[in-house]
Design an enzyme around this catalytic site. Structure first.
Site: not given
Ligand SMILES: Cc1cc2nc3c(=O)[nH]c(=O)nc-3n(C[C@H](O)[C@H](O)[C@H](O)COP(=O)(O)OP(=O)(O)OC[C@H]3O[C@@H](n4cnc5c(N)ncnc54)[C@H](O)[C@@H]3O)c2cc1C
Length: 395
Positions: A131-132, A134, A249, A372-373
């Site tokens: 899944q591409g 993020s 999902e 995320s939560n």
């Molecule tokens: C084990 C694992 C597998 C994954 N596999 C895939 C995959 O196969 N394909 C893919 O595309 N992605 C994948 N992901 C990515 C995942 O979808 C992202 O990590 C997730 O959407 C969070 O984005 P980020 O890591 O950029 O964090 P960010 O979006 O930068 O967030 C950082 C922090 O800020 C908080 N935050 C952000 N926005 C807000 C808001 N509006 N209000 C309050 N708090 C906020 C978040 O909750 C978090 O605590 C995977 C992630 C993990 C951990």
């Protein structure tokens, strides 16, 4: 509400148990509960061979309609299949992205040619997907995707970077959210492309996780190519298709997870007993609370899924995600607390982790992936409670 199996479902459960007992033989019998979060590298090849055995026997994609090779199984039956599969300690599945995410998306939005080309290899475990979505600046804020795709004759040329792409090192194809109209902003101008992974324009860099393993990757598209007709939905309508994939999902896999959670909790209780941690009144309370919460989680999931014939609604999915991910993360912390000081040392050189250490470290990811939560709480606040939307300030 009666949450017991109906007569028909009980017969289905028996059929599943019998099939697994009769077919998990030979090389597959030696491998127990291998693979899964934090352990995806384990026995990948044998797990893919097992996936193909399941596919040939019609035990993959059971919820898909029969015209695309599925069994048209009800949600209750899909839940039963997942529960029995995990209960029998079968190897973790390798085709989850194709079966659970891309397949249902193609069935709903794909062209006839796309369905004919891709559904069968997914079902038979012959082609794996990743899944591409993020990117470094597009995680929670997915509409900020910058990877671009530009038409060059009959092909799209894709450039940009994805990150956290799970299982990309084994994938043949990737479903990519890309910007096909640079004039448009945010959700507009995005398209949902199917891109082959094995080509010169695609480079992977594995990311080492806390567990010491690398199951997700940075993926660099540098002039990667895919055919013009590899767009799902209309060009520019990728956001709608991408959200539909996310909705798939959620749901039926969860009860299978809960069987695994229950087994993990049993291991925590065993360690607590062995180390005398269960004599501590606070620890006893925490263990009892973990058991009760898992029971509630199971009842709640069954209640939400009963009678449902599609993905969970958004608020229910958010509540469920928040609930199970927090529970599982807390279980990881409990596992370390019952283990005591030994929890801080790897049992073997250089970094071989115990089951409970791996649980603790990998469960930190649960409250991040799949939304995320904090994002789930925003959804509940805005869409369930009708509170004011979060401020979208500019700096
Ligand atoms: C084990 C694992 C597998 C994954 N596999 C895939 C995959 O196969 N394909 C893919 O595309 N992605 C994948 N992901 C990515 C995942 O979808 C992202 O990590 C997730 O959407 C969070 O984005 P980020 O890591 O950029 O964090 P960010 O979006 O930068 O967030 C950082 C922090 O800020 C908080 N935050 C952000 N926005 C807000 C808001 N509006 N209000 C309050 N708090 C906020 C978040 O909750 C978090 O605590 C995977 C992630 C993990 C951990």
């Amino acid at each position: 509400m009666d949450l017991r199996d109906s007569t028909e479902d009980a017969a289905f459960r028996e059929e599943v148990r019998t099939w697994i007992a009769e077919n998990r033989i030979g090389e597959f019998a030696q491998f127990g509960d291998i693979g899964g979060p934090g352990r995806e590298h384990e026995g990948f090849e044998v797990r893919q061979a097992w996936e193909q055995v399941l596919g040939e026997a019609g035990w993959t994609c059971i919820g898909w309609p029969p015209e695309w090779g599925g069994r048209g199984a009800s949600i209750a039956q899909q839940v039963i299949w997942n529960e029995e599969y995990v209960r029998a300690s079968c190897p973790a599945r390798v085709g989850v992205f194709g079966e659970g995410l891309l397949g249902p998306t193609l069935i709903a939005y794909g062209t006839m040619d796309q369905k004919k080309r891709f559904l069968e290899p997914i079902r038979l475990g012959r082609e794996l997907w990743c899944q591409g979505y993020s990117e470094p600046d597009a995680g929670s804020d997915l509409a900020n995707v910058r990877t671009s795709a530009v038409l060059d004759g009959d092909e799209w040329v894709v450039s940009g970077q994805k990150v956290w792409t799970s299982l990309a090192q084994w994938a043949d194809w990737c479903f990519v959210l890309a910007r096909t109209d640079r004039e448009q902003k945010r959700h507009k101008g995005l398209s949902y492309l199917l891109v082959p992974m094995r080509q010169n324009g695609v480079q992977l860099r594995p990311i080492t996780q806390l567990t010491g393993t690398s199951e997700f990757n940075e993926v660099f598209f540098d002039g990667a190519r895919t055919q013009k007709d590899m767009v799902v939905g209309d060009v520019g309508d990728g956001w709608r298709v991408a959200l539909a994939t996310l909705a798939f999902e959620r749901g039926v896999g969860l009860l299978g997870h809960q069987v695994r959670f229950s087994r993990e909790l049993d291991s925590v209780i065993e360690v607590a007993r062995a180390r005398g941690a269960n004599a501590d009144p606070v620890m006893r309370q925490r263990i009892a609370e973990a058991w009760i919460t898992l029971f509630i989680l199971r009842m709640n999931t069954l209640r939400s899924l009963r009678g449902l014939e599609g993905p969970l609604s958004t608020p229910e999915a958010s509540i469920s995600k928040l609930f199970w991910s927090t529970w599982h993360r807390d279980l990881g912390e409990l596992a370390m607390d019952v283990t005591g000081l030994d929890a801080t040392v790897a049992p073997a050189y250089p970094y071989e982790l115990s089951e409970l250490q791996r649980l603790f470290l990998f469960s930190r990811a649960d409250t991040i992936y799949g939304g995320s939560n904090e994002i789930q709480r925003n959804i509940v606040a805005e869409r369930v409670l009708g509170l004011a939307p979060e401020p979208k300030g500019t700096l």
